[in-house]
Motif scaffolding. Structure first.
Motif, PDB file in Angstrom:
ATOM      1  N   LEU A  58       0.831  -1.206   0.000  1.00 36.36           N
ATOM      2  CA  LEU A  58       0.000   0.000   0.000  1.00 36.36           C
ATOM      3  C   LEU A  58       0.866   1.257   0.000  1.00 36.36           C
ATOM      4  CD1 LEU A  58      -2.785  -1.075   2.524  1.00 36.36           C
ATOM      5  CD2 LEU A  58      -2.953  -0.902   0.035  1.00 36.36           C
ATOM      6  N   ASN A  59       2.016   1.195   0.679  1.00 36.16           N
ATOM      7  CA  ASN A  59       2.936   2.343   0.671  1.00 36.16           C
ATOM      8  C   ASN A  59       3.370   2.701  -0.740  1.00 36.16           C
ATOM      9  OD1 ASN A  59       2.911   2.744   3.419  1.00 36.16           O
ATOM     10  ND2 ASN A  59       4.740   1.538   3.817  1.00 36.16           N
ATOM     11  N   LEU A  60       3.563   1.675  -1.577  1.00 45.08           N
ATOM     12  CA  LEU A  60       3.977   1.914  -2.962  1.00 45.08           C
ATOM     13  C   LEU A  60       2.826   2.460  -3.806  1.00 45.08           C
ATOM     14  CD1 LEU A  60       6.094  -1.329  -3.595  1.00 45.08           C
ATOM     15  CD2 LEU A  60       6.947   0.975  -3.155  1.00 45.08           C
ATOM     16  N   ALA A  61       1.600   2.105  -3.447  1.00 45.01           N
ATOM     17  CA  ALA A  61       0.442   2.535  -4.230  1.00 45.01           C
ATOM     18  C   ALA A  61      -0.009   3.949  -3.888  1.00 45.01           C
ATOM     19  CB  ALA A  61      -0.716   1.560  -4.021  1.00 45.01           C
ATOM     20  N   LEU A  62       0.261   4.401  -2.677  1.00 41.35           N
ATOM     21  CA  LEU A  62      -0.255   5.699  -2.225  1.00 41.35           C
ATOM     22  C   LEU A  62       0.197   6.881  -3.085  1.00 41.35           C
ATOM     23  CD1 LEU A  62      -0.090   5.288   1.660  1.00 41.35           C
ATOM     24  CD2 LEU A  62      -2.111   5.240   0.187  1.00 41.35           C
ATOM     25  N   PRO A  63       1.472   6.963  -3.518  1.00 44.24           N
ATOM     26  CA  PRO A  63       1.855   8.091  -4.369  1.00 44.24           C
ATOM     27  C   PRO A  63       1.038   8.191  -5.652  1.00 44.24           C
ATOM     28  CG  PRO A  63       3.812   7.000  -3.514  1.00 44.24           C
ATOM     29  CD  PRO A  63       2.637   6.132  -3.161  1.00 44.24           C
ATOM     30  N   SER A  64       0.671   7.040  -6.229  1.00 41.25           N
ATOM     31  CA  SER A  64      -0.142   7.061  -7.443  1.00 41.25           C
ATOM     32  C   SER A  64      -1.531   7.620  -7.160  1.00 41.25           C
ATOM     33  CB  SER A  64      -0.259   5.649  -8.020  1.00 41.25           C
ATOM     34  OG  SER A  64       1.015   5.158  -8.405  1.00 41.25           O
ATOM     35  N   LEU A  65      -2.094   7.248  -6.014  1.00 38.78           N
ATOM     36  CA  LEU A  65      -3.392   7.793  -5.625  1.00 38.78           C
ATOM     37  C   LEU A  65      -3.302   9.290  -5.397  1.00 38.78           C
ATOM     38  CD1 LEU A  65      -4.617   5.043  -3.119  1.00 38.78           C
ATOM     39  CD2 LEU A  65      -5.372   5.406  -5.468  1.00 38.78           C
ATOM     40  N   LEU A  66      -2.194   9.717  -4.795  1.00 33.22           N
ATOM     41  CA  LEU A  66      -2.007  11.141  -4.513  1.00 33.22           C
ATOM     42  C   LEU A  66      -1.961  11.962  -5.797  1.00 33.22           C
ATOM     43  CD1 LEU A  66      -1.319  13.596  -2.763  1.00 33.22           C
ATOM     44  CD2 LEU A  66       1.079  12.880  -2.844  1.00 33.22           C
ATOM     45  N   ILE A  67      -1.131  11.551  -6.741  1.00 37.04           N
ATOM     46  CA  ILE A  67      -0.972  12.349  -7.960  1.00 37.04           C
ATOM     47  C   ILE A  67      -2.262  12.347  -8.782  1.00 37.04           C
ATOM     48  CG2 ILE A  67      -0.067  10.490  -9.428  1.00 37.04           C
ATOM     49  CD1 ILE A  67       1.883  12.595 -10.574  1.00 37.04           C
ATOM     50  N   SER A  68      -3.028  11.254  -8.731  1.00 34.93           N
ATOM     51  CA  SER A  68      -4.309  11.226  -9.445  1.00 34.93           C
ATOM     52  C   SER A  68      -5.279  12.234  -8.846  1.00 34.93           C
ATOM     53  CB  SER A  68      -4.914   9.821  -9.391  1.00 34.93           C
ATOM     54  OG  SER A  68      -4.077   8.892 -10.038  1.00 34.93           O
ATOM     55  N   ALA A  69      -5.317  12.285  -7.507  1.00 35.59           N
ATOM     56  CA  ALA A  69      -6.219  13.223  -6.834  1.00 35.59           C
ATOM     57  C   ALA A  69      -5.787  14.674  -7.076  1.00 35.59           C
ATOM     58  CB  ALA A  69      -6.260  12.925  -5.341  1.00 35.59           C
ATOM     59  N   LEU A  70      -4.482  14.933  -7.002  1.00 32.24           N
ATOM     60  CA  LEU A  70      -3.987  16.298  -7.221  1.00 32.24           C
ATOM     61  C   LEU A  70      -4.199  16.736  -8.665  1.00 32.24           C
ATOM     62  CD1 LEU A  70      -0.682  16.380  -5.120  1.00 32.24           C
ATOM     63  CD2 LEU A  70      -2.956  17.231  -4.506  1.00 32.24           C
ATOM     64  N   ASN A  71      -4.077  15.798  -9.591  1.00 31.51           N
ATOM     65  CA  ASN A  71      -4.368  16.120 -10.993  1.00 31.51           C
ATOM     66  C   ASN A  71      -5.810  16.600 -11.147  1.00 31.51           C
ATOM     67  OD1 ASN A  71      -1.915  15.683 -12.241  1.00 31.51           O
ATOM     68  ND2 ASN A  71      -2.305  13.520 -12.612  1.00 31.51           N
ATOM     69  N   GLY A  72      -6.716  15.958 -10.421  1.00 27.47           N
ATOM     70  CA  GLY A  72      -8.108  16.360 -10.471  1.00 27.47           C
ATOM     71  C   GLY A  72      -8.323  17.765  -9.940  1.00 27.47           C
ATOM     72  N   ILE A  73      -7.576  18.116  -8.890  1.00 21.62           N
ATOM     73  CA  ILE A  73      -7.692  19.469  -8.317  1.00 21.62           C
ATOM     74  C   ILE A  73      -7.116  20.505  -9.270  1.00 21.62           C
ATOM     75  CG2 ILE A  73      -6.927  20.970  -6.435  1.00 21.62           C
ATOM     76  CD1 ILE A  73      -6.951  18.526  -4.608  1.00 21.62           C
ATOM     77  N   LEU A  74      -5.927  20.225  -9.818  1.00 18.64           N
ATOM     78  CA  LEU A  74      -5.238  21.201 -10.666  1.00 18.64           C
ATOM     79  C   LEU A  74      -5.859  21.340 -12.049  1.00 18.64           C
ATOM     80  CD1 LEU A  74      -1.548  20.310  -9.730  1.00 18.64           C
ATOM     81  CD2 LEU A  74      -2.792  22.376  -9.099  1.00 18.64           C
ATOM     82  N   ALA A  75      -6.514  20.299 -12.521  1.00 14.90           N
ATOM     83  CA  ALA A  75      -7.112  20.350 -13.855  1.00 14.90           C
ATOM     84  C   ALA A  75      -8.195  21.419 -13.950  1.00 14.90           C
ATOM     85  CB  ALA A  75      -7.696  18.988 -14.216  1.00 14.90           C
ATOM     86  N   ALA A  76      -8.766  21.792 -12.821  1.00 13.20           N
ATOM     87  CA  ALA A  76      -9.801  22.820 -12.817  1.00 13.20           C
ATOM     88  C   ALA A  76      -9.238  24.200 -13.141  1.00 13.20           C
ATOM     89  CB  ALA A  76     -10.496  22.847 -11.458  1.00 13.20           C
ATOM     90  N   ILE A 209      -3.411  13.991   5.104  1.00 10.09           N
ATOM     91  CA  ILE A 209      -3.119  15.403   5.379  1.00 10.09           C
ATOM     92  C   ILE A 209      -3.067  16.219   4.097  1.00 10.09           C
ATOM     93  CG2 ILE A 209      -1.413  17.008   6.329  1.00 10.09           C
ATOM     94  CD1 ILE A 209      -0.613  14.836   8.304  1.00 10.09           C
ATOM     95  N   ILE A 210      -2.318  15.747   3.125  1.00  9.95           N
ATOM     96  CA  ILE A 210      -2.046  16.581   1.949  1.00  9.95           C
ATOM     97  C   ILE A 210      -3.287  16.817   1.086  1.00  9.95           C
ATOM     98  CG2 ILE A 210      -1.304  14.631   0.506  1.00  9.95           C
ATOM     99  CD1 ILE A 210       0.786  16.579  -0.699  1.00  9.95           C
ATOM    100  N   LEU A 211      -4.157  15.836   0.937  1.00 12.29           N
ATOM    101  CA  LEU A 211      -5.308  16.023   0.055  1.00 12.29           C
ATOM    102  C   LEU A 211      -6.314  17.047   0.605  1.00 12.29           C
ATOM    103  CD1 LEU A 211      -5.991  12.450  -1.364  1.00 12.29           C
ATOM    104  CD2 LEU A 211      -4.812  14.376  -2.433  1.00 12.29           C
ATOM    105  N   PRO A 212      -6.750  16.915   1.865  1.00  6.15           N
ATOM    106  CA  PRO A 212      -7.646  17.957   2.394  1.00  6.15           C
ATOM    107  C   PRO A 212      -6.974  19.328   2.434  1.00  6.15           C
ATOM    108  CG  PRO A 212      -7.651  16.020   3.815  1.00  6.15           C
ATOM    109  CD  PRO A 212      -6.549  15.831   2.834  1.00  6.15           C
ATOM    110  N   LEU A 213      -5.673  19.333   2.757  1.00  6.55           N
ATOM    111  CA  LEU A 213      -4.941  20.591   2.836  1.00  6.55           C
ATOM    112  C   LEU A 213      -4.826  21.253   1.462  1.00  6.55           C
ATOM    113  CD1 LEU A 213      -3.398  22.473   4.753  1.00  6.55           C
ATOM    114  CD2 LEU A 213      -1.328  21.154   4.252  1.00  6.55           C
ATOM    115  N   ALA A 214      -4.509  20.456   0.438  1.00  5.84           N
ATOM    116  CA  ALA A 214      -4.398  20.996  -0.924  1.00  5.84           C
ATOM    117  C   ALA A 214      -5.736  21.559  -1.394  1.00  5.84           C
ATOM    118  CB  ALA A 214      -3.914  19.907  -1.874  1.00  5.84           C
ATOM    119  N   PHE A 215      -6.807  20.838  -1.122  1.00  7.14           N
ATOM    120  CA  PHE A 215      -8.138  21.295  -1.526  1.00  7.14           C
ATOM    121  C   PHE A 215      -8.498  22.605  -0.822  1.00  7.14           C
ATOM    122  CE2 PHE A 215     -12.764  21.415  -1.052  1.00  7.14           C
ATOM    123  CZ  PHE A 215     -13.166  21.258  -2.373  1.00  7.14           C
TER     124      PHE A 215
END
Length: 256
Positions: A58-76, A209-215
């Motif tokens: 799961l530690n290896l998978a988390l960065p991929s989930l992070l960048i996918s979520a941040l892409n969604g935020i920044l794409a706006a 932390i980073i996803l709610p904070l980034a949003f």
């Protein structure tokens, strides 16, 4: 052969690796030998392996989930921000791969000494690796702070994208050195067989932390909020990781 050639090369590489191992196994006297009596499943060993392996996976998978979520935020805002985020992750690979290499080397060493009851040596290994990863990440901080435009320019010639990238790198790199604490603590906990506490640190660093904070910061300051979310998250996660590491170790009587 195009894509077929790449696929064939991958398969050949895997087969050759197996052949080399079999030759070495048959030719040299290795300390570990396979035998039929050791092939029977052991529930305790399997459970222990999964308790460490699943969190590590799961530690290896988390960065991929992070960048996918941040892409969604920044794409706006603009595809340029999405591009810069992708460039950053390519660049940080060159920085965190050497640091993770040190962590990989630490895991068996700290595990061996833990098993041997060398509690002082375990603490010493942790400190040494913390310094080593700190030096690597400090070098990355200096490079990103001094030459952000040149680094982004390796991937694009668009002036607007380079300007966005300069801001992004200079803000994100603030957290590089601080991240050495959470990266080292997470790796040490895996080496000590404590997969769940290690996963908790990674969840804080990549999701909780980073996803709610980034949003939230994006709502206040625009897309720049995502870049600030990186270093703020590293600071908070470093504090949390120190607590998790000390608490987890304190529960092990042989490491007190």
């Amino acid at each position: 052969m195009g894509i077929k050639g790449a696929a064939l090369a991958t398969g050949i590489g895997q087969v050759l690796t197996l052949v080399i191992y079999i030759i070495a196994y048959l030719r040299y006297e290795l300390p570990v030998k396979l035998s039929a009596k050791h092939k029977r499943p052991d529930g305790m060993i399997i459970a222990k392996m999964y308790s460490i392996g699943i969190p590590a996976t799961l530690n290896l998978a988390l960065p991929s989930l992070l960048i996918s979520a941040l892409n969604g935020i920044l794409a706006a805002y603009s595809q340029s921000y999405v591009l810069v985020l992708g460039i950053y992750y390519k660049l940080q690979t060159f920085l965190y791969l050497p640091a993770n290499g040190v962590i990989q080397g630490m895991r068996p060493v700290i595990s061996f000494n833990y098993g041997a009851g060398e509690k002082e040596r375990v603490k010493k290994i942790y400190r040494i690796v913390l310094y080593m990863t700190g030096v690597i990440l400090a070098a990355g901080t200096i490079i990103c702070a001094l030459f952000p435009a040149k680094l982004i320019g390796l991937f694009t010639e668009n002036a607007d994208t380079i300007a966005i990238g300069k801001t992004a790198l200079r803000l994100i790199c603030i957290g590089f050195v601080i991240s050495a604490v959470s990266v080292t603590s997470s790796g040490a906990l895996e080496g000590l067989g404590m997969g769940i506490p290690s996963l908790m640190i990674s969840l804080c660093r990549f999701i909780a932390i980073i996803l709610p904070l980034a949003f939230f910061l994006c709502k206040l300051t625009g897309p720049t909020g995502v870049w600030n979310a990186f270093w703020i998250t590293e600071v908070v996660t470093a504090l949390i990781s120190v607590f998790i590491y000390r608490f987890s170790v304190s529960r092990q009587k042989d490491l007190k």
